[in-house]
Design a protein around this motif. Structure first.
Motif, PDB file in Angstrom:
ATOM      1  N   GLY A   1     -25.915 -33.583  -3.696  1.00 18.87           N
ATOM      2  CA  GLY A   1     -26.090 -34.663  -2.725  1.00 18.87           C
ATOM      3  C   GLY A   1     -26.276 -36.010  -3.385  1.00 18.87           C
ATOM      4  N   GLU A   2     -25.486 -36.286  -4.427  1.00 19.75           N
ATOM      5  CA  GLU A   2     -25.675 -37.504  -5.220  1.00 19.75           C
ATOM      6  C   GLU A   2     -25.457 -38.779  -4.419  1.00 19.75           C
ATOM      7  N   ARG A   3     -24.606 -38.725  -3.381  1.00 17.19           N
ATOM      8  CA  ARG A   3     -24.311 -39.947  -2.628  1.00 17.19           C
ATOM      9  C   ARG A   3     -25.497 -40.430  -1.795  1.00 17.19           C
ATOM     10  N   LEU A   4     -26.512 -39.580  -1.653  1.00 22.59           N
ATOM     11  CA  LEU A   4     -27.703 -39.985  -0.906  1.00 22.59           C
ATOM     12  C   LEU A   4     -28.797 -40.528  -1.822  1.00 22.59           C
ATOM     13  N   GLY A   5     -28.456 -40.695  -3.095  1.00 19.91           N
ATOM     14  CA  GLY A   5     -29.328 -41.387  -4.029  1.00 19.91           C
ATOM     15  C   GLY A   5     -30.719 -40.799  -4.156  1.00 19.91           C
ATOM     16  N   ALA A   6     -31.740 -41.676  -3.988  1.00 17.73           N
ATOM     17  CA  ALA A   6     -33.129 -41.287  -4.224  1.00 17.73           C
ATOM     18  C   ALA A   6     -33.605 -40.193  -3.282  1.00 17.73           C
ATOM     19  N   LEU A   7     -32.977 -40.047  -2.138  1.00 17.24           N
ATOM     20  CA  LEU A   7     -33.419 -39.048  -1.168  1.00 17.24           C
ATOM     21  C   LEU A   7     -33.333 -37.630  -1.713  1.00 17.24           C
ATOM     22  N   THR A   8     -32.394 -37.403  -2.626  1.00 15.36           N
ATOM     23  CA  THR A   8     -32.192 -36.047  -3.137  1.00 15.36           C
ATOM     24  C   THR A   8     -32.683 -35.875  -4.573  1.00 15.36           C
ATOM     25  N   GLN A   9     -33.492 -36.808  -5.040  1.00  9.66           N
ATOM     26  CA  GLN A   9     -34.033 -36.674  -6.397  1.00  9.66           C
ATOM     27  C   GLN A   9     -35.055 -35.543  -6.492  1.00  9.66           C
ATOM     28  N   ASP A  10     -35.788 -35.309  -5.390  1.00 14.76           N
ATOM     29  CA  ASP A  10     -36.835 -34.289  -5.447  1.00 14.76           C
ATOM     30  C   ASP A  10     -36.569 -33.114  -4.518  1.00 14.76           C
ATOM     31  N   ARG A  11     -35.383 -33.051  -3.908  1.00 17.72           N
ATOM     32  CA  ARG A  11     -35.083 -31.935  -3.008  1.00 17.72           C
ATOM     33  C   ARG A  11     -33.572 -31.822  -2.811  1.00 17.72           C
ATOM     34  N   PRO A  12     -33.057 -30.623  -2.546  1.00 18.46           N
ATOM     35  CA  PRO A  12     -31.631 -30.457  -2.250  1.00 18.46           C
ATOM     36  C   PRO A  12     -31.297 -31.142  -0.927  1.00 18.46           C
ATOM     37  N   LYS A  13     -30.079 -31.622  -0.818  1.00 15.62           N
ATOM     38  CA  LYS A  13     -29.682 -32.312   0.413  1.00 15.62           C
ATOM     39  C   LYS A  13     -29.912 -31.468   1.667  1.00 15.62           C
ATOM     40  N   PRO A  14     -29.602 -30.164   1.662  1.00 16.00           N
ATOM     41  CA  PRO A  14     -29.829 -29.382   2.880  1.00 16.00           C
ATOM     42  C   PRO A  14     -31.296 -29.288   3.299  1.00 16.00           C
ATOM     43  N   MET A  15     -32.213 -29.672   2.406  1.00 13.01           N
ATOM     44  CA  MET A  15     -33.637 -29.605   2.745  1.00 13.01           C
ATOM     45  C   MET A  15     -34.183 -30.958   3.189  1.00 13.01           C
ATOM     46  N   LEU A  16     -33.310 -31.963   3.325  1.00 11.30           N
ATOM     47  CA  LEU A  16     -33.751 -33.242   3.874  1.00 11.30           C
ATOM     48  C   LEU A  16     -34.143 -33.057   5.335  1.00 11.30           C
ATOM     49  N   SER A  17     -35.188 -33.734   5.747  1.00 10.51           N
ATOM     50  CA  SER A  17     -35.683 -33.587   7.114  1.00 10.51           C
ATOM     51  C   SER A  17     -34.839 -34.403   8.085  1.00 10.51           C
ATOM     52  N   VAL A  18     -34.331 -33.727   9.108  1.00 16.88           N
ATOM     53  CA  VAL A  18     -33.606 -34.372  10.204  1.00 16.88           C
ATOM     54  C   VAL A  18     -34.167 -33.797  11.501  1.00 16.88           C
TER      55      VAL A  18
ATOM     56  N   GLU B   1     -32.550 -25.652   8.000  1.00 13.49           N
ATOM     57  CA  GLU B   1     -33.235 -24.825   9.002  1.00 13.49           C
ATOM     58  C   GLU B   1     -32.532 -24.925  10.352  1.00 13.49           C
ATOM     59  N   THR B   2     -32.056 -26.121  10.697  1.00 16.22           N
ATOM     60  CA  THR B   2     -31.308 -26.274  11.946  1.00 16.22           C
ATOM     61  C   THR B   2     -30.045 -25.437  11.911  1.00 16.22           C
ATOM     62  N   ILE B   3     -29.354 -25.417  10.769  1.00 15.14           N
ATOM     63  CA  ILE B   3     -28.144 -24.609  10.643  1.00 15.14           C
ATOM     64  C   ILE B   3     -28.472 -23.130  10.797  1.00 15.14           C
ATOM     65  N   VAL B   4     -29.521 -22.671  10.110  1.00 19.14           N
ATOM     66  CA  VAL B   4     -29.906 -21.255  10.189  1.00 19.14           C
ATOM     67  C   VAL B   4     -30.306 -20.894  11.615  1.00 19.14           C
TER      68      VAL B   4
END
Length: 349
Positions: A130-147, A154-157
């Motif tokens: 998830g490099e295009r999201l910059g700092a948001l994914t420095q400490d977590r995988p993109k799929p674990m970002l909160s939406v 989790e929404t997908i699951v």
């Protein structure tokens, strides 16, 4: 969902043909569509009986007995919202339409109350950076970002499980333990989750070669950064109804050109198209892959899904195309992430 296509009749269909459509279909009504697949009305058994009492013959037009203003809803409506609307309106069939009024699906009340159960496995690919999201994914995988107050994954699951798919694989790589710690074995969400651990990034299809065994049944594969209300069961049914080795879900992508587009030949003007809108089908990052598709993936080798599909075609196999008109958002850029936040509670409960 039950197949509604046998219940479709055209504007010139007779009452007798509408009766045949009701009897051959599985949703207890006939659907009157125009030549562009737009819903014009619904014919029920009661409509026909009332029409016959008014003197309309079986050879008369179905449009003369149909309800021209049936209750319908956008295809983006969530399951719970559909159920609420059908209860509120005391209806057993709910046509789902896209933005242009085309019929996408027909929901039935009985099916909404049923709990489907598909034995087919689902693979969610959640190993990217998830490099295009910059700092948001420095400490977590993109799929674990909160939406919407919970991780995107989790929404997908939850969506997959709610639709009756409980045998789930999640491919992990970047900060894998964050995903494993959150979901565990999946039992808390009603799923049975296994993890495909990529020791190195293997692309969007490499995880297919890392499964413990090749599935006997077609597998649904989806990227782990997509918000969508697609009906996975309908996608699977579509795939099973074709001779294809794989099916790719696609989304129409339109680009409006704000200028006159000039076509020339040998230095001379041919045509001018004023401010045209161009349209293409693009990959939606959702697939169904049959058993033979796995023959094109070498274990532990980096490979992307387009390459797998191209190999199938190169070997004279078939890849079916499944256009989706439901809500779909690929969260690849910051503006997509912001859009997901803005729209989440309008689409998902």
């Amino acid at each position: 969902m039950k197949s509604w296509r046998k219940a479709v009749v055209g504007t010139q269909a007779t009452v007798g043909e509408a009766i045949a459509a009701i009897e051959s279909g599985s949703i207890q009504v006939a659907l009157v569509l125009d030549g562009s697949s737009r819903l014009l009305g619904i014919v029920t058994d009661g409509d026909i009986r009332r029409g016959l009492l008014r003197g309309i013959a079986l050879s008369g037009l179905a449009t003369d007995v149909m309800n021209p203003k049936p209750v319908s809803a956008p295809a983006t409506l969530s399951r719970d919202e559909r159920l609420h609307l059908m209860r509120q309106k005391f209806i057993k069939q709910l046509p789902l339409l896209d933005e242009s009024g085309q019929l996408v699906e027909v929901e039935t009340f009985d099916e909404l109350l049923e709990t489907p159960n598909y034995p087919n496995p689902v693979l969610i690919m959640a190993g990217g950076l998830g490099e295009r999201l910059g700092a948001l994914t420095q400490d977590r995988p993109k799929p674990m970002l909160s939406v919407g107050g919970r991780p995107l994954l989790e929404t997908i699951v939850r969506n997959v499980v709610q639709q009756g798919f409980r045998n789930i694989f999640i491919s992990v790589n970047y900060k894998a333990e964050m995903i494993v710690d959150h979901f565990g074995d999946g039992s808390a969400l009603g799923a049975a989750i296994q993890y495909v651990r990529e020791t190195e990034r293997l692309g969007t299809a490499g995880a297919l070669g890392m499964l413990p065994a090749t599935p006997d049944l077609p597998m649904v594969v989806t990227n782990g950064d997509i918000l969508t209300t697609i009906n996975y069961g309908a996608l699977l049914d579509f795939h099973n109804g074709t001779p294809a080795e794989a099916t790719m879900a696609v989304r129409e992508h339109k680009v409006h050109v704000p200028y006159g587009v000039v076509s020339a030949s040998e230095g001379y003007l041919q045509t001018i198209r004023e401010k045209p809108t161009e349209s293409w089908f693009v990959s939606a990052g959702i697939y169904v892959v049959g058993r033979t598709a796995f023959d094109h993936v070498e274990r532990g080798t980096r490979i992307d899904m387009p390459t797998v599909l191209e190999r199938i075609v190169a070997n004279k196999g078939r890849v079916a195309i499944y256009p989706i008109r439901e809500y779909w958002l690929d969260i690849g850029r910051m503006e997509d992430f912001e859009q997901a936040h803005a729209e989440f509670h309008e689409v998902f409960l």
